[in-house]
Design a protein around this motif. Sequence first.
Motif, PDB file in Angstrom:
ATOM      1  N   ALA A  86     -45.464  -1.784 -12.022  1.00 53.45           N
ATOM      2  CA  ALA A  86     -45.488  -1.712 -10.561  1.00 53.45           C
ATOM      3  C   ALA A  86     -44.108  -1.962  -9.973  1.00 53.45           C
ATOM      4  N   ASP A  87     -43.365  -2.906 -10.547  1.00 53.32           N
ATOM      5  CA  ASP A  87     -42.039  -3.213 -10.002  1.00 53.32           C
ATOM      6  C   ASP A  87     -41.041  -2.097 -10.296  1.00 53.32           C
ATOM      7  N   CYS A  88     -41.157  -1.444 -11.446  1.00 50.90           N
ATOM      8  CA  CYS A  88     -40.283  -0.299 -11.718  1.00 50.90           C
ATOM      9  C   CYS A  88     -40.579   0.849 -10.761  1.00 50.90           C
ATOM     10  N   LEU A  89     -41.859   1.096 -10.486  1.00 47.39           N
ATOM     11  CA  LEU A  89     -42.212   2.155  -9.539  1.00 47.39           C
ATOM     12  C   LEU A  89     -41.793   1.792  -8.123  1.00 47.39           C
ATOM     13  N   ALA A  90     -41.963   0.525  -7.744  1.00 43.16           N
ATOM     14  CA  ALA A  90     -41.538   0.099  -6.402  1.00 43.16           C
ATOM     15  C   ALA A  90     -40.037   0.286  -6.235  1.00 43.16           C
ATOM     16  N   ALA A  91     -39.266  -0.033  -7.285  1.00 47.37           N
ATOM     17  CA  ALA A  91     -37.807   0.096  -7.206  1.00 47.37           C
ATOM     18  C   ALA A  91     -37.385   1.550  -7.057  1.00 47.37           C
ATOM     19  N   VAL A  92     -37.966   2.455  -7.866  1.00 47.84           N
ATOM     20  CA  VAL A  92     -37.559   3.857  -7.781  1.00 47.84           C
ATOM     21  C   VAL A  92     -37.968   4.445  -6.436  1.00 47.84           C
ATOM     22  N   GLY A  93     -39.141   4.074  -5.937  1.00 45.96           N
ATOM     23  CA  GLY A  93     -39.564   4.582  -4.640  1.00 45.96           C
ATOM     24  C   GLY A  93     -38.685   4.083  -3.517  1.00 45.96           C
ATOM     25  N   LEU A  94     -38.379   2.786  -3.535  1.00 42.98           N
ATOM     26  CA  LEU A  94     -37.593   2.181  -2.462  1.00 42.98           C
ATOM     27  C   LEU A  94     -36.160   2.677  -2.447  1.00 42.98           C
ATOM     28  N   ARG A 151     -27.663  -3.916  -3.534  1.00 46.52           N
ATOM     29  CA  ARG A 151     -28.240  -4.143  -2.203  1.00 46.52           C
ATOM     30  C   ARG A 151     -29.664  -4.644  -2.381  1.00 46.52           C
ATOM     31  N   ILE A 152     -29.894  -5.886  -2.023  1.00 47.50           N
ATOM     32  CA  ILE A 152     -31.210  -6.488  -2.195  1.00 47.50           C
ATOM     33  C   ILE A 152     -32.054  -6.183  -0.957  1.00 47.50           C
ATOM     34  N   PRO A 153     -33.212  -5.538  -1.106  1.00 44.51           N
ATOM     35  CA  PRO A 153     -34.032  -5.210   0.063  1.00 44.51           C
ATOM     36  C   PRO A 153     -34.677  -6.459   0.657  1.00 44.51           C
ATOM     37  N   SER A 154     -35.134  -6.328   1.883  1.00 46.55           N
ATOM     38  CA  SER A 154     -35.849  -7.434   2.510  1.00 46.55           C
ATOM     39  C   SER A 154     -37.195  -7.633   1.817  1.00 46.55           C
ATOM     40  N   ALA A 155     -37.772  -8.797   2.017  1.00 50.89           N
ATOM     41  CA  ALA A 155     -39.076  -9.077   1.408  1.00 50.89           C
ATOM     42  C   ALA A 155     -40.139  -8.112   1.927  1.00 50.89           C
ATOM     43  N   ASP A 156     -40.058  -7.753   3.217  1.00 50.34           N
ATOM     44  CA  ASP A 156     -41.035  -6.820   3.785  1.00 50.34           C
ATOM     45  C   ASP A 156     -40.904  -5.438   3.155  1.00 50.34           C
ATOM     46  N   ALA A 157     -39.669  -4.944   3.017  1.00 53.47           N
ATOM     47  CA  ALA A 157     -39.454  -3.625   2.428  1.00 53.47           C
ATOM     48  C   ALA A 157     -39.937  -3.593   0.981  1.00 53.47           C
ATOM     49  N   TRP A 158     -39.644  -4.652   0.248  1.00 57.45           N
ATOM     50  CA  TRP A 158     -40.088  -4.714  -1.142  1.00 57.45           C
ATOM     51  C   TRP A 158     -41.620  -4.764  -1.219  1.00 57.45           C
ATOM     52  N   GLY A 159     -42.230  -5.522  -0.330  1.00 54.72           N
ATOM     53  CA  GLY A 159     -43.688  -5.615  -0.324  1.00 54.72           C
ATOM     54  C   GLY A 159     -44.351  -4.275  -0.036  1.00 54.72           C
ATOM     55  N   ARG A 160     -43.776  -3.515   0.904  1.00 55.23           N
ATOM     56  CA  ARG A 160     -44.347  -2.192   1.216  1.00 55.23           C
ATOM     57  C   ARG A 160     -44.199  -1.240   0.035  1.00 55.23           C
ATOM     58  N   ALA A 161     -43.038  -1.261  -0.608  1.00 54.25           N
ATOM     59  CA  ALA A 161     -42.830  -0.390  -1.772  1.00 54.25           C
ATOM     60  C   ALA A 161     -43.752  -0.792  -2.918  1.00 54.25           C
ATOM     61  N   LEU A 234     -33.541  -5.490 -12.839  1.00 51.98           N
ATOM     62  CA  LEU A 234     -34.575  -5.834 -11.858  1.00 51.98           C
ATOM     63  C   LEU A 234     -34.817  -7.335 -11.763  1.00 51.98           C
ATOM     64  N   ALA A 235     -34.051  -8.121 -12.503  1.00 53.26           N
ATOM     65  CA  ALA A 235     -34.327  -9.557 -12.558  1.00 53.26           C
ATOM     66  C   ALA A 235     -34.213 -10.229 -11.198  1.00 53.26           C
ATOM     67  N   GLY A 236     -33.341  -9.719 -10.332  1.00 56.50           N
ATOM     68  CA  GLY A 236     -33.190 -10.326  -9.014  1.00 56.50           C
ATOM     69  C   GLY A 236     -34.336 -10.036  -8.077  1.00 56.50           C
ATOM     70  N   LEU A 237     -35.148  -9.020  -8.385  1.00 54.73           N
ATOM     71  CA  LEU A 237     -36.263  -8.633  -7.527  1.00 54.73           C
ATOM     72  C   LEU A 237     -37.616  -8.977  -8.132  1.00 54.73           C
ATOM     73  N   SER A 238     -37.697  -8.949  -9.419  1.00 55.23           N
ATOM     74  CA  SER A 238     -38.990  -8.982 -10.096  1.00 55.23           C
ATOM     75  C   SER A 238     -39.093 -10.163 -11.043  1.00 55.23           C
ATOM     76  N   GLU A 239     -40.072 -11.005 -10.800  1.00 59.11           N
ATOM     77  CA  GLU A 239     -40.314 -12.120 -11.716  1.00 59.11           C
ATOM     78  C   GLU A 239     -40.739 -11.610 -13.087  1.00 59.11           C
TER      79      GLU A 239
END
Length: 420
Positions: A86-94, A151-161, A234-239
């Motif tokens: 899910a986090d890999c797909l969220a990253a590519v989409g965002l 560029r680290i996205p906002s928490a809201d942008a990451w949540g939507r992606a 993705l370590a900075g975005l994804s646990e």
Amino acid sequence: MLLVMSLGLLAAAWVVARTDPVLPPQTVAQGRPPTPPPAVEPLELKAVAPQDAVAINAAVPFSTAPNPAARPFFLASSSPDYARSADCLAAVGLYEAGSGDADGQRAVIQVVLNRLRHPAFPKTICGVVFQGSERSTGCQFTFTCDGAMRRIPSADAWGRARAVAEQMLGGHVYTAVGNATHYHTDWVVPYWSASLDKVTAVGTHLFFRWAGWWGTPPAFRNHYAGGEPAIAKLAGLSEAHRGNAVQMADGTATPVEMTANPVLLARYDKTIVRDGDSFIVPFGRNASPDSFPSLALAACGTLDHCKVMGWAEIAETPRSFPIDPAALAGMSFSYLRNRKTGFEKALWNCDEFDRADKRDCMKPRTIAAQETRAPRAGKERVSLQDLRTALLKPTPEPDAPVAMPPRPKAKPIPMATDEP
């Protein structure tokens, strides 16, 4: 008028330049692969101005062949691979479609899922997204190797992606792109676009599938392999992508992807020196300088403010805070993040590691001999501003007697008398 004609001729030549052979109908009907899978080429662009690229791309017609929708893809949320997928797909989409374009994100993610099922590509989601990302000229999705992930996205942008990614893992199909395996924005012209069928446009992105049998539904027969890799970038975005924990000097554990820097883990006892939101990282000489930002992001985790200072020479790496100013001259890499102000910057010591973009280079540091003294006892932290002040402080001259100008002789003052 001449410009319009020239663009029209160029676009026509582009269409004629197709190299993919037209297969006989019976080959497709029989469902047999006529040739080995096509080669997967990195994204290389023609040297075309953006306005000309838009005209060239617009002149290429969409395929009139059927464009059937892809099959749904399902991955159970209980799967051990779910979070990383899910986090890999969220990253590519965002990063590829932008934070405000949900349909664009779905279209991009559909391409990833299509590739997953095609024998020309890896069999894991993260493997597809980050294919070739270890090389600046080999990545399949440009955000994985062009520095965009700094560029680290906002928490809201990451949540939507992340929500869009979960929707796609739950079986949603973005039907418009069909079995497309490639896309690009309409202001560029990749080398490979002339040999593919253009099937649709979503916003400013154009989507393509391979011509002939390899672009038809029977070609998409691969099964998902599972075993999603942990991606250090993705370590900075994804646990889920932070991997194992590295023990810090202060006793806390900061998650770091174990494969991000084996030299750090093997030669420095898995220790990163930490003081609050500041980190000292020993990279080691065998580590690639392109891996430094990944480890910095892993060390920073979700901190809003973070400062990482790294050394390639293990022996020269400071072992504690505050840092002796003399050690800063040998610093190999620095990373600073302040999410409250939107600031983020990674810099390399270009005397050690040449960078194509000189804006990535640190400013040279010169340490005066009298400033290579031991840190003051009792001081727990050192700020960059204090260090800059110390480094830029001019060397005082030794005391010397000052020659004073001679005092002028006083003129006699006439005295009053009683004489007339």
